[in-house]
Design a protein around this motif. Sequence first.
Motif, mmCIF file in Angstrom:
data_model
loop_
_atom_site.group_PDB
_atom_site.id
_atom_site.type_symbol
_atom_site.label_atom_id
_atom_site.label_comp_id
_atom_site.label_asym_id
_atom_site.label_seq_id
_atom_site.Cartn_x
_atom_site.Cartn_y
_atom_site.Cartn_z
ATOM 1 N N VAL A 154 52.616 136.445 -25.928
ATOM 2 C CA VAL A 154 51.842 136.063 -27.109
ATOM 3 C C VAL A 154 50.502 136.767 -27.048
ATOM 4 N N ILE A 155 50.088 137.321 -28.159
ATOM 5 C CA ILE A 155 48.736 137.871 -28.278
ATOM 6 C C ILE A 155 47.997 137.105 -29.370
ATOM 7 N N VAL A 156 46.833 136.572 -29.015
ATOM 8 C CA VAL A 156 45.941 135.922 -29.983
ATOM 9 C C VAL A 156 44.769 136.868 -30.206
ATOM 10 N N PRO A 157 44.737 137.577 -31.335
ATOM 11 C CA PRO A 157 43.613 138.489 -31.611
ATOM 12 C C PRO A 157 42.421 137.699 -32.145
ATOM 13 N N ALA A 158 41.344 137.659 -31.372
ATOM 14 C CA ALA A 158 40.217 136.785 -31.742
ATOM 15 C C ALA A 158 38.894 137.489 -31.500
ATOM 16 N N ARG A 159 38.498 138.327 -32.428
ATOM 17 C CA ARG A 159 37.215 139.008 -32.275
ATOM 18 C C ARG A 159 36.076 138.057 -32.635
#
Length: 223
Positions: A5-10
């Motif tokens: 799982v990748i959570v992209p959170a900039r």
Amino acid sequence: MKNIVIVPARGGSNRLPNKNIMLLGGLPLLVHSIAYAKKNQEIVDEIYVSTDDPLIKKIALEQGVRVIDRPVNIAGDLEPTITALQHVLESIEHEVANVIVLQPTNPLRPENLLKEAFATFSNNQSSSLFTVSRNEHKLGNIVEDRFIPMNYKAGQRSQDLAPLYFENGLLYICEAQQIVKGEIMNESSFPYLVNHIFATVDIDAQDDFDYAEYLFQKFLKTN
């Protein structure tokens, strides 16, 4: 090979500053996606958060997940998600089979959605899957100050509308090699239908967040 799982959170957000760490039901927004991934350990081997923000990194590490520091040059407002996903894959030493993308801006998901969607993905010939919902509105275009119906005829009942669907952002599943090639979705991607009230939540502004808080209190607080 693993499913990750990748959570992209900039960190940056113009319309709703620091939205990925705003507290929804007492938890930072990105933690909802992390917690959802943890509940699906029969599918998910590893969880990664991609971020350029020190506080987001701290929160993610406290949740016991892996953090990939996102370079500044791929953390801007106009940068597509695909570059962050590619960077994560480039930073992992082992081979990855499939990537599941859980956006922090879609914090509310039906409990069994990932399990059911992944089963469909595994049994389908497509190299990617994304969630969609049916649109129930009468849509059209405005041309030279005139409204031109797109999915209905004047006088037609709403229940008889030609079906249209929207990408709701609840989750994406994609073969890692497709991401390496620069695509999350393509013409052969499988549209997985989700008709659930949580599919109407996509947080980009304060009103969106307030709506998510309302749904959380109504449907999830007791759980």
